[in-house]
Design a protein around this motif. Structure first.
Motif, PDB file in Angstrom:
ATOM      1  N   VAL A 241     -21.334   1.752   7.673  1.00 30.09           N
ATOM      2  CA  VAL A 241     -20.815   1.457   8.776  1.00 30.09           C
ATOM      3  C   VAL A 241     -20.808   2.443  10.044  1.00 30.09           C
ATOM      4  CG1 VAL A 241     -19.720  -0.678   7.899  1.00 30.09           C
ATOM      5  CG2 VAL A 241     -18.380   1.507   8.231  1.00 30.09           C
ATOM      6  N   ASN A 242     -21.663   3.321   9.587  1.00 28.16           N
ATOM      7  CA  ASN A 242     -22.035   4.448  10.456  1.00 28.16           C
ATOM      8  C   ASN A 242     -20.743   5.209  10.946  1.00 28.16           C
ATOM      9  OD1 ASN A 242     -24.692   4.187  10.918  1.00 28.16           O
ATOM     10  ND2 ASN A 242     -24.602   2.563  12.391  1.00 28.16           N
ATOM     11  N   GLU A 243     -19.948   5.585   9.997  1.00 31.59           N
ATOM     12  CA  GLU A 243     -18.880   6.555  10.083  1.00 31.59           C
ATOM     13  C   GLU A 243     -19.099   7.644   9.112  1.00 31.59           C
ATOM     14  OE1 GLU A 243     -14.317   6.467  11.038  1.00 31.59           O
ATOM     15  OE2 GLU A 243     -15.165   4.451  11.021  1.00 31.59           O
ATOM     16  N   LYS A 244     -19.044   8.734   9.596  1.00 34.67           N
ATOM     17  CA  LYS A 244     -19.264  10.049   8.872  1.00 34.67           C
ATOM     18  C   LYS A 244     -18.120  10.649   8.376  1.00 34.67           C
ATOM     19  CE  LYS A 244     -23.709   9.353   9.127  1.00 34.67           C
ATOM     20  NZ  LYS A 244     -24.113   8.330   8.106  1.00 34.67           N
ATOM     21  N   ILE A 245     -17.404  10.284   7.573  1.00 28.37           N
ATOM     22  CA  ILE A 245     -16.153  10.809   6.818  1.00 28.37           C
ATOM     23  C   ILE A 245     -16.314  11.694   5.672  1.00 28.37           C
ATOM     24  CG2 ILE A 245     -13.971  10.115   5.861  1.00 28.37           C
ATOM     25  CD1 ILE A 245     -14.296   7.569   7.214  1.00 28.37           C
ATOM     26  N   PRO A 246     -16.048  13.019   5.765  1.00 21.75           N
ATOM     27  CA  PRO A 246     -16.424  14.082   4.582  1.00 21.75           C
ATOM     28  C   PRO A 246     -15.631  13.643   3.207  1.00 21.75           C
ATOM     29  CG  PRO A 246     -15.126  15.145   6.385  1.00 21.75           C
ATOM     30  CD  PRO A 246     -15.277  13.505   6.750  1.00 21.75           C
ATOM     31  N   LEU A 247     -15.688  12.542   2.965  1.00 25.15           N
ATOM     32  CA  LEU A 247     -14.836  12.286   1.565  1.00 25.15           C
ATOM     33  C   LEU A 247     -15.674  12.868   0.287  1.00 25.15           C
ATOM     34  CD1 LEU A 247     -12.561  10.817   0.073  1.00 25.15           C
ATOM     35  CD2 LEU A 247     -13.981   8.874  -0.112  1.00 25.15           C
ATOM     36  N   ASP A 248     -15.244  13.599  -0.497  1.00 22.62           N
ATOM     37  CA  ASP A 248     -15.674  13.977  -1.623  1.00 22.62           C
ATOM     38  C   ASP A 248     -14.698  13.835  -2.665  1.00 22.62           C
ATOM     39  OD1 ASP A 248     -17.775  15.178  -3.629  1.00 22.62           O
ATOM     40  OD2 ASP A 248     -18.915  15.646  -1.617  1.00 22.62           O
ATOM     41  N   THR A 249     -15.310  14.446  -3.998  1.00 25.15           N
ATOM     42  CA  THR A 249     -14.379  14.121  -5.019  1.00 25.15           C
ATOM     43  C   THR A 249     -14.064  15.433  -5.689  1.00 25.15           C
ATOM     44  OG1 THR A 249     -14.167  12.882  -7.159  1.00 25.15           O
ATOM     45  CG2 THR A 249     -16.195  13.819  -6.891  1.00 25.15           C
ATOM     46  N   GLU A 250     -12.782  15.615  -6.286  1.00 29.20           N
ATOM     47  CA  GLU A 250     -12.402  16.709  -7.154  1.00 29.20           C
ATOM     48  C   GLU A 250     -12.486  15.812  -8.529  1.00 29.20           C
ATOM     49  OE1 GLU A 250      -8.987  19.175  -5.720  1.00 29.20           O
ATOM     50  OE2 GLU A 250      -8.692  17.410  -4.628  1.00 29.20           O
ATOM     51  N   ARG A 251     -13.105  16.275  -9.510  1.00 36.17           N
ATOM     52  CA  ARG A 251     -13.138  15.727 -10.640  1.00 36.17           C
ATOM     53  C   ARG A 251     -12.025  16.244 -11.713  1.00 36.17           C
ATOM     54  NH1 ARG A 251     -19.228  14.506 -12.254  1.00 36.17           N
ATOM     55  NH2 ARG A 251     -18.879  15.636 -14.138  1.00 36.17           N
ATOM     56  N   GLY A 252     -11.330  15.286 -12.251  1.00 37.19           N
ATOM     57  CA  GLY A 252     -10.413  15.671 -13.435  1.00 37.19           C
ATOM     58  C   GLY A 252     -10.564  14.990 -14.621  1.00 37.19           C
ATOM     59  N   TYR A 253      -9.804  15.774 -15.525  1.00 36.50           N
ATOM     60  CA  TYR A 253     -10.212  14.965 -17.065  1.00 36.50           C
ATOM     61  C   TYR A 253      -8.662  14.851 -17.780  1.00 36.50           C
ATOM     62  CZ  TYR A 253     -14.750  16.753 -16.684  1.00 36.50           C
ATOM     63  OH  TYR A 253     -16.124  17.006 -16.042  1.00 36.50           O
ATOM     64  N   HIS A 254      -8.844  13.799 -18.941  1.00 36.78           N
ATOM     65  CA  HIS A 254      -7.777  13.850 -19.630  1.00 36.78           C
ATOM     66  C   HIS A 254      -8.152  13.715 -21.197  1.00 36.78           C
ATOM     67  CE1 HIS A 254      -6.872   9.122 -19.576  1.00 36.78           C
ATOM     68  NE2 HIS A 254      -7.282   9.477 -20.661  1.00 36.78           N
ATOM     69  N   VAL A 255      -7.283  14.005 -22.054  1.00 35.34           N
ATOM     70  CA  VAL A 255      -7.365  13.819 -23.396  1.00 35.34           C
ATOM     71  C   VAL A 255      -6.022  13.271 -23.863  1.00 35.34           C
ATOM     72  CG1 VAL A 255      -9.065  15.335 -23.905  1.00 35.34           C
ATOM     73  CG2 VAL A 255      -6.980  16.055 -24.232  1.00 35.34           C
ATOM     74  N   HIS A 256      -5.950  12.575 -25.020  1.00 39.86           N
ATOM     75  CA  HIS A 256      -4.791  12.045 -25.701  1.00 39.86           C
ATOM     76  C   HIS A 256      -4.345  12.772 -27.023  1.00 39.86           C
ATOM     77  CE1 HIS A 256      -4.990   8.454 -22.930  1.00 39.86           C
ATOM     78  NE2 HIS A 256      -4.131   9.077 -22.454  1.00 39.86           N
ATOM     79  N   PHE A 257      -3.398  13.054 -27.402  1.00 40.95           N
ATOM     80  CA  PHE A 257      -2.632  13.642 -28.658  1.00 40.95           C
ATOM     81  C   PHE A 257      -1.938  12.456 -29.129  1.00 40.95           C
ATOM     82  CE2 PHE A 257      -4.092  17.256 -26.292  1.00 40.95           C
ATOM     83  CZ  PHE A 257      -4.827  18.170 -27.211  1.00 40.95           C
ATOM     84  N   LYS A 258      -2.461  11.528 -29.973  1.00 40.00           N
ATOM     85  CA  LYS A 258      -1.728  10.421 -30.447  1.00 40.00           C
ATOM     86  C   LYS A 258      -0.421  10.904 -30.931  1.00 40.00           C
ATOM     87  CE  LYS A 258      -3.284   6.158 -32.410  1.00 40.00           C
ATOM     88  NZ  LYS A 258      -4.323   5.364 -32.853  1.00 40.00           N
ATOM     89  N   GLY A 259       0.441   9.999 -31.179  1.00 36.89           N
ATOM     90  CA  GLY A 259       1.927  10.189 -32.062  1.00 36.89           C
ATOM     91  C   GLY A 259       2.524  11.546 -31.802  1.00 36.89           C
ATOM     92  N   ASN A 260       2.131  12.292 -30.544  1.00 36.21           N
ATOM     93  CA  ASN A 260       3.167  13.609 -30.486  1.00 36.21           C
ATOM     94  C   ASN A 260       3.978  13.583 -29.232  1.00 36.21           C
ATOM     95  OD1 ASN A 260       1.765  15.897 -32.137  1.00 36.21           O
ATOM     96  ND2 ASN A 260      -0.048  14.435 -31.319  1.00 36.21           N
ATOM     97  N   ASP A 261       4.054  12.384 -28.567  1.00 36.44           N
ATOM     98  CA  ASP A 261       4.827  12.164 -27.298  1.00 36.44           C
ATOM     99  C   ASP A 261       6.341  12.483 -27.323  1.00 36.44           C
ATOM    100  OD1 ASP A 261       4.835   9.991 -28.655  1.00 36.44           O
ATOM    101  OD2 ASP A 261       5.909   8.482 -26.972  1.00 36.44           O
ATOM    102  N   HIS A 262       7.079  12.646 -28.652  1.00 35.32           N
ATOM    103  CA  HIS A 262       8.321  13.061 -28.986  1.00 35.32           C
ATOM    104  C   HIS A 262       8.552  14.460 -28.408  1.00 35.32           C
ATOM    105  CE1 HIS A 262       6.077  13.950 -32.503  1.00 35.32           C
ATOM    106  NE2 HIS A 262       6.872  14.977 -32.758  1.00 35.32           N
ATOM    107  N   LEU A 263       7.426  15.306 -28.459  1.00 30.73           N
ATOM    108  CA  LEU A 263       7.501  16.693 -28.010  1.00 30.73           C
ATOM    109  C   LEU A 263       7.878  17.077 -26.757  1.00 30.73           C
ATOM    110  CD1 LEU A 263       4.241  17.893 -30.071  1.00 30.73           C
ATOM    111  CD2 LEU A 263       6.670  18.085 -30.760  1.00 30.73           C
TER     112      LEU A 263
END
Ligand SMILES: Cc1cc2nc3c(=O)[nH]c(=O)nc-3n(C[C@H](O)[C@H](O)[C@H](O)COP(=O)(O)OP(=O)(O)OC[C@H]3O[C@@H](n4cnc5c(N)ncnc54)[C@H](O)[C@@H]3O)c2cc1C
Length: 411
Positions: free
Chosen positions: A261-283
């Protein structure tokens, strides 16, 4: 008859906007190319962080960048093939790193962050959240090496009135005894909450939207055109629709539509990651962030979610295995006995170079609205953005100064 509104994008922004529009009596159609719950709004660290108004565009960050890029355990990485495409964004970012610009961003992030939790409380009244949100605050900790930069953050937050409790090493240990004691200081933000499963909360809000009469189309929006009276005509991979008004809330992907729609908005991305460690949430009892390495760990239903890093690499590059290994090693540095990880996830933070979101009408079309670019805080800011955008769509008066979020700041 109330107007028909199309909301494009069913992340936390789009779902909260849709719910608020329904409350105001609008006929709402939410369109997403995917089922809700596969986006950044699923995989984030789950922090509700009302205190986090100090932006990343700070004068001292520029000096820190080379060391961050060189460090094998550090928070920052580049996909070199994407660097040429990002140069205009970097130049704008550097221009926004003056003290004055930093304080401008901090002030207007604070304006909306301060309202973020009450806005969620309103939406959460209508869904079952048992076991899904905890109110135990968030701890940041650091080693002496990182102390100077922390002082700036703590001082600005104090000036803006954010509640914070400085912690000595033994106090961190008392609160979170399972973390290896590598830290020299820390701070507790008692007002922060955390989600134990952001994807599940998003889906409960989405189900509420359907229950309240909202419509959902699983389609990819390809173009937005306008009728002679400036109403949006939305074309998807399957259909064409006419609406009275539309909202673009596609997170980091919003630029693909705003360019059309002809609007030049300088949006970009900061990529981020996750991993899970199962059964450790009590720590852990609450989320923690190890600032020197720019990552955090949140106790969730899936186990411990180690999450973070900022990678500049655009939307199309594949995930970087080295970033995942870095995250796993960092988590094991704090908890040497962690089990094997699973669920390697890459997500896209939507980020503007001044670290303020875009919220408001399009520059060129009065019936098109935007809500994207909430960077590291889009989960926290879902409900309040929904409230603000629904107010703009229905033409309500507000005592907030919303000009700083306008897309016209980039014209
Ligand atoms: C690793 C990581 C950790 C984070 N941690 C936190 C945190 O702890 N606290 C916090 O407040 N924030 C956090 N964030 C930021 C937050 O997750 C995001 O800012 C927020 O989720 C963005 O929400 P959104 O609705 O704007 O976009 P998204 O969640 O990305 O949703 C956009 C939606 O638009 C859809 N879409 C895109 N293009 C089209 C199209 N053309 N047609 C149809 N549909 C389309 C996509 O399918 C998607 O469902 C984190 C982000 C990441 C990546």
């Amino acid at each position: 008859m109330k107007s028909s509104i199309c909301v494009i994008g069913a992340g936390i922004q789009g779902v909260c906007i849709s719910l608020h529009l329904i409350k105001k009596g609008f006929k709402v159609t939410l369109i997403d190319r995917d089922e809700p719950g596969n986006s950044a709004s699923y995989g984030n660290a789950g922090h509700f962080s009302p205190y986090a108004s100090v932006p990343i565009n700070r004068p001292d960050i520029l000096l820190d960048v080379p060391a961050m890029l060189l460090s094998s355990t550090g928070p920052l990485a580049l996909k070199w093939n994407y660097v040429p495409k990002m140069i205009p964004w970097f130049i704008k970012f550097i221009k926004n790193c003056s003290k004055k610009k930093m304080m401008h961003t901090a002030k207007y992030m604070h304006q909306i962050l301060d309202l973020a939790l009450p806005a969620y409380d309103e939406l959460f009244q209508d869904i079952d959240l048992s076991g899904l949100v905890e109110n135990r605050g968030i701890i940041y900790f650091w080693t002496d090496k990182d102390l100077k930069s922390r002082e700036l953050e703590i001082n600005i937050r104090k000036e803006l009135g954010a509640e914070q409790v400085l912690l000595k090493p033994h106090e961190i240990h008392d609160l979170e005894p399972h973390i290896r004691q590598i830290y020299h200081g820390g701070v507790l933000y008692p007002s922060a909450r955390h989600a134990r499963n952001p994807g599940k909360i998003l889906n409960r809000l989405f189900d509420l939207f359907l229950k309240q009469g909202g419509k959902f189309k699983k389609e990819n929006v390809e173009t937005i055109n306008f009728s002679s009276d400036d109403k949006p005509l939305i074309k998807t991979n399957l259909n064409s629709y006419n609406f009275d008004k539309a909202v673009v809330s596609c997170g980091a992907f919003s630029k693909q539509l705003t360019d059309l729609v002809n609007e030049k908005i300088p949006l970009d991305t900061e990529r981020g990651y996750h991993v899970h460690f199962k059964g450790n949430d009590h720590l852990l009892s609450r989320p923690v962030i190890f600032l020197n390495r720019g990552f955090g760990i949140t106790p969730m239903e899936q186990g411990l979610r180690a999450v973070g890093t900022v990678e500049f690499g655009g939307l199309k590059n594949p995930p970087t295995k080295k970033r995942i290994i870095n995250l796993v090693n960092n988590a094991k540095y704090l908890f040497p006995d962690l089990s094997e990880h699973y669920d390697e996830w890459l997500g896209f933070r939507p980020t503007l170079p001044d670290f303020l979101p875009v919220m408001g009408p399009s520059k060129n079309h009065k019936n098109l609205f935007y809500s994207f670019g909430h960077h590291h805080l889009g989960w926290t800011l879902g409900a309040i953005s929904g409230k603000i955008i629904s107010g703009m769509v229905s033409g309500d008066n507000t005592n907030l100064n919303l000009d700083p979020y306008s897309s016209t700041r980039f014209s």
